[in-house]
Motif scaffolding. Structure first.
Motif, PDB file in Angstrom:
ATOM      1  N   SER A 130       0.872  -1.176   0.000  1.00 41.61           N
ATOM      2  CA  SER A 130       0.000   0.000   0.000  1.00 41.61           C
ATOM      3  C   SER A 130       0.910   1.227   0.000  1.00 41.61           C
ATOM      4  O   SER A 130       2.119   1.106   0.248  1.00 41.61           O
ATOM      5  N   LEU A 131       0.312   2.384  -0.228  1.00 42.35           N
ATOM      6  CA  LEU A 131       1.138   3.605  -0.236  1.00 42.35           C
ATOM      7  C   LEU A 131       1.760   3.833   1.144  1.00 42.35           C
ATOM      8  O   LEU A 131       2.918   4.221   1.262  1.00 42.35           O
ATOM      9  N   GLU A 209       0.628  -7.224 -13.701  1.00 48.42           N
ATOM     10  CA  GLU A 209       2.080  -7.416 -13.911  1.00 48.42           C
ATOM     11  C   GLU A 209       2.912  -6.482 -13.038  1.00 48.42           C
ATOM     12  O   GLU A 209       4.094  -6.710 -12.816  1.00 48.42           O
ATOM     13  N   ILE A 210       2.301  -5.371 -12.622  1.00 47.76           N
ATOM     14  CA  ILE A 210       2.983  -4.459 -11.699  1.00 47.76           C
ATOM     15  C   ILE A 210       1.995  -4.080 -10.592  1.00 47.76           C
ATOM     16  O   ILE A 210       0.787  -4.264 -10.754  1.00 47.76           O
ATOM     17  N   LYS A 211       2.538  -3.549  -9.494  1.00 47.84           N
ATOM     18  CA  LYS A 211       1.685  -3.101  -8.387  1.00 47.84           C
ATOM     19  C   LYS A 211       1.411  -1.616  -8.526  1.00 47.84           C
ATOM     20  O   LYS A 211       2.323  -0.872  -8.889  1.00 47.84           O
ATOM     21  N   SER A 225     -10.233   1.788 -10.793  1.00 49.99           N
ATOM     22  CA  SER A 225     -11.072   2.237  -9.680  1.00 49.99           C
ATOM     23  C   SER A 225     -10.651   1.668  -8.325  1.00 49.99           C
ATOM     24  O   SER A 225     -11.012   2.208  -7.287  1.00 49.99           O
ATOM     25  N   ASN A 226      -9.876   0.569  -8.320  1.00 49.78           N
ATOM     26  CA  ASN A 226      -9.443   0.059  -7.010  1.00 49.78           C
ATOM     27  C   ASN A 226      -8.095   0.622  -6.553  1.00 49.78           C
ATOM     28  O   ASN A 226      -7.562   0.215  -5.530  1.00 49.78           O
ATOM     29  N   VAL A 227      -7.551   1.580  -7.327  1.00 53.13           N
ATOM     30  CA  VAL A 227      -6.284   2.210  -6.912  1.00 53.13           C
ATOM     31  C   VAL A 227      -6.620   3.521  -6.193  1.00 53.13           C
ATOM     32  O   VAL A 227      -7.269   4.395  -6.769  1.00 53.13           O
ATOM     33  N   PRO A 228      -6.189   3.661  -4.917  1.00 54.97           N
ATOM     34  CA  PRO A 228      -6.530   4.899  -4.184  1.00 54.97           C
ATOM     35  C   PRO A 228      -5.821   6.134  -4.737  1.00 54.97           C
ATOM     36  O   PRO A 228      -4.850   6.013  -5.485  1.00 54.97           O
ATOM     37  N   THR A 229      -6.291   7.295  -4.354  1.00 56.55           N
ATOM     38  CA  THR A 229      -5.648   8.536  -4.807  1.00 56.55           C
ATOM     39  C   THR A 229      -4.591   8.954  -3.780  1.00 56.55           C
ATOM     40  O   THR A 229      -4.643   8.553  -2.615  1.00 56.55           O
TER      41      THR A 229
END
Ligand code: ASP
Length: 316
Positions: A130-131, A209-211, A225-229
């Motif tokens: 996660s970030l 293939e990448i995170k 849409s599942n990647v947070p800002t």
């Protein structure tokens, strides 16, 4: 020059502008093939070529954060047969490469093209998930981590500088001639992470293939849409979209740049362009911004916007 000769020259120039374009046009992209700017350019060049009735051929002239290709374009014959498509790097170059290029003085302006969000991404086997974990991990590992970018002043470089200044991360930075080749190394696991435009990362994120840790917008992107800002993660200062513009060498006749602007406006409305940009989360600009004045105003403002941060970075 005798006045009869001056009139003759004007007639010849006007006739040339009327029959423009009578042969294929080269559009220089100052980064490696297969990268995000190359992708935007090929989509637009193809559609502009249809409207102009001549092919617009993309030529990649990469290196030195885009300044090699930009300098080549500035020195080309101003007949409308060599153009440049560049992005935010046009605004960072005067600060980072003083004396090499003065974009405001060296070009005529065709218009803005599109705004593209960025994504913070990593090789699949990179430990953080996660970030928040990325921030902790980069702080902990320091220079044991590698960050890829496309050269000083490019979008991926600026995004990395923002990440470092917001989080204190100090990875080793690896410059490439574009994030096309950087992505190959990320996929191969040779570098750890980077920040790159959705035009170059969407497919690889979607296929796993990448995170992806975050998108650099205030709202989530439908295709991811599942990647947070970054804003959700408390890094609102990392909000960044990458604007693109088309330029012609200084001295290109106004009739020619007007014709190019009109082809750009038509291209941005073409359904193939709208659909491709939608898939890649690139936002074509509104019609009034596909114009010389809008591009010149954007470039002028962005040179001022990035100067303090880049001066500080250079002094580090
Ligand atoms: N524009 C670069 C490229 O196309 C990437 C970047 O600016 O980060 O490779």
């Amino acid at each position: 020059m005798p006045s009869a000769l001056v009139s003759l020259c004007l007639v010849v120039e006007a006739a040339a502008a009327q029959s423009y374009p009578s042969r294929p046009i080269t559009m220089i992209v100052p980064y490696a093939a297969g990268g995000p700017t190359d992708t935007v350019a090929r989509v637009v060049a193809d559609a502009m070529g249809r409207d102009l009735g001549q092919r617009v051929i993309v030529e990649n002239v990469a290196g030195a954060g885009g300044t090699i290709g930009t300098t080549r374009a500035a020195g080309s014959d101003p007949g409308g047969y060599t153009l440049l498509l560049n992005h935010i790097g046009m605004a960072t170059a005067p600060t980072l490469y003083p004396g090499s290029i003065d974009p405001l003085a060296s070009f005529e302006f065709v218009g803005l093209v599109a705004d593209v969000p960025m994504t913070i991404v990593a090789r699949r086997s990179f430990p953080p998930n996660s970030l928040k974990e990325l921030i902790d991990y980069t702080a902990e590992q320091g220079e044991k981590i590698t960050y890829a970018h496309a050269g000083a002043g490019t979008a991926s470089h600026i995004c990395g500088v923002l990440f470092a200044s917001e989080t204190g991360a100090r990875p080793i930075t690896i410059p490439y001639k574009g994030t096309g080749p950087a992505m190959i190394d990320l996929l191969g696991g040779q570098v750890d992470f980077m920040c790159d435009q959705t035009t170059n990362t969407t497919n690889q994120i979607q296929s796993g293939e990448i995170k992806a840790y975050a998108v650099t917008t205030s709202r989530r992107i439908p295709a991811l849409s599942n990647v947070p800002t970054v804003t959700e993660a408390g890094l609102a200062k990392m909000e960044l979209t990458v604007w693109h513009g088309i330029y012609a060498p200084r001295g290109t006749p106004p009739e020619v740049t007007q014709r190019l602007t009109s082809a750009l406006k038509t291209a941005l409305l073409a359904s193939a362009v709208v659909e491709r940009f939608r898939q890649l989360s690139a936002l074509p600009v509104r019609a009034e911004n596909a114009s010389p004045d809008a591009l010149k105003a954007k470039l002028t403002a962005e040179i001022q916007r990035w100067k303090p941060m880049l001066d500080k970075e250079a002094a580090r």
